[in-house]
Design an enzyme around this catalytic site. Structure first.
Site: not given
Length: 473
Positions: A175, A294, A327
């Site tokens: 991030k 993802h 995920h």
């Protein structure tokens, strides 16, 4: 056309519109081992009987159309049509029904999730006779499963590649997800891996933007993980997102990752598409790359309770199409996930054989006939206080991914990684000693924080963080 031909074509043919249930509702049908079975949550429009609605779903997702056509006489509808073979009301819901539909295997191209979904969840979802429609589950027959390669490697091969056993794997999403330069991005990767994480990760929307082109990111991340490997003596990985605007560009990025010698790459399988994903999974198996998946965009499809598709179906489709991680939600973090339902599709990802269990949302027994398993990835709003619950819920065969829960540490990225690794090791040791993680979890973390200042600082920062909102839908 000759008069004789016209006469032949018209024999037994009566134009017009027929009720679907006359042809496609067959409650006496005995399902075959080779049928693909589907459980649909059907909400008919007012005045439409549930049998007609279920039959309409079977028809519109297989051989049917809105009117009788003379070419029906040129094939065997009984061989190829979908059949609604059972309907039951949904407990506690008004005018909702579960319609079970069986599809003959010959309707589907071998090894193609794309073709399977085009039929089963295609135009039928816009059908006017239905107020809403949701695909709750699919039974994939063994004969169809065997036409797929599945995950490039699977759980055991991944553990052998990484030489890591007996605990969940730890990850971190870098991030901020957008805006960093490639060099600063690589620095964050290095600090997290050096601190004790097994993986770091590109966020799903990091592809190749003006602030950080994909080639620069790949180079700096590879340098970071090799440096961290040399210093820690552990095998490390970074999920290099190969998702691109074309399949050709995606494969080019995967080839470059392989040439760099990194162990794992990544793909956004819903936005990228199943055809692209299957192609990438085949490349990864042939070239020794692990593939992290993802699920960006899944909530557009699966969040509504009465329309769309449950994630367990997307999870099954991913296992067929190919991916070593996917995920799966956290149960305890910032994103939605009910415990028993989540564990139901986690088992469908990992296990070789899963029994029908409606309490966990599993409508059909599923036999994967040794198709490699997929590691579920718990990610989204989790931190060190969640570690006992995550370890207890997901077990060893999982990836626990802390983005803000690593990079938000007050002392920096490496101490954040240390805090998570210490917390995980403490939970695994306590579990192996027979302690109850659900009941003693907080105490286990407090004990470990006494000898780990990094963990103590993390515990203090996130002691009051909760993601609890009343459900409005």
């Amino acid at each position: 056309m000759s008069p004789q031909t016209e006469t032949k074509a018209s024999v037994g043919f009566k134009a017009g519109v027929k009720d679907y249930k006359l042809t496609y509702y067959t409650p006496q049908y005995q399902t075959k081992d080779t049928d693909i079975l589907a459980a649909f949550r059907v909400t008919p429009q007012p005045g439409v009987p549930p049998e007609e609605a279920g039959a309409a779903v079977a028809a519109e997702s297989s051989t049917g159309t809105w009117t009788t056509v003379w070419t029906d006489g040129l094939t065997s509808l009984d061989r190829y049509k979908g059949r609604c073979y059972h309907i039951e009301p949904v407990a506690g819901e008004e005018n909702q029904f579960i319609a079970y539909v069986a599809y003959p295997l010959d309707l589907f191209e071998e090894g193609s999730v794309t073709n399977m979904f085009t039929s089963i969840v295609g135009n039928v979802f816009g059908f006017k006779a239905l107020r809403a429609l949701r695909l709750e589950d699919l039974r994939i027959p063994i004969s169809y499963v065997k036409t797929f390669q599945g995950p490039p490697h699977g759980i055991q091969v991944e553990r052998d590649k990484l030489n890591k056993y007996g605990r969940p794997l730890l990850g971190c999403t870098i991030k901020p997800k957008l805006g960093l330069s490639a060099k600063n991005y690589g620095r964050a990767v290095y600090e997290c891996l050096r601190g004790g994480l097994d993986f770091t990760k590109d966020d799903e929307n990091v592809n190749s933007q003006p602030f950080m082109r994909w080639r620069d990111r790949f180079l700096f991340c590879a340098e970071a993980l090799f440096k961290a490997q040399a210093e820690t003596g552990e095998i490390k990985g970074h999920y290099l997102n190969a998702t691109a605007g074309t399949c050709e560009e995606m494969i080019k990025r995967a080839v470059f990752a392989r040439e760099l010698g990194v162990p794992i790459i990544m793909h956004d399988y819903l936005t990228g598409g199943f055809t692209a994903n299957t192609s990438l999974a085949h490349y990864c198996r042939d070239n020794g790359l692990l593939l992290h998946i993802h699920r960006a965009m899944h909530a557009v499809i699966d969040r509504q309770k009465n329309h769309g598709m449950h994630f367990r179906v997307l999870a099954k489709a991913l296992r067929l199409s190919g991916g070593d991680h996917v995920h799966s939600g956290t149960v305890v973090g910032k994103l939605e996930g009910e415990r028993e339902i989540t564990l139901g599709f986690v088992d469908l990802l990992r296990d070789d054989f899963v029994e029908k269990d409606r309490s966990r949302g599993i409508y059909f027994t599923q036999d994967w006939v040794s198709l490699p398993g997929v590691l579920p990835v718990a990610s989204g709003g989790i931190h060190v206080w969640h570690m006992p619950a995550l370890t207890e819920i997901f077990g060893d065969d999982s990836v626990l991914q802390f983005g803000g829960g690593t990079l938000g540490h007050p002392w920096g990225n490496a101490p954040g990684a240390v805090a998570n690794r210490v917390a995980l090791e403490a939970c695994v040791q306590a579990r192996n000693e027979g302690r109850d993680l659900a009941r003693e979890g907080n105490e286990i973390i407090r004990e470990a924080s006494k000898w780990s200042p990094e963990l103590a600082a993390a515990c203090e920062v996130w002691k009051a963080i909760k993601f609890e909102f009343p459900a409005m839908d």
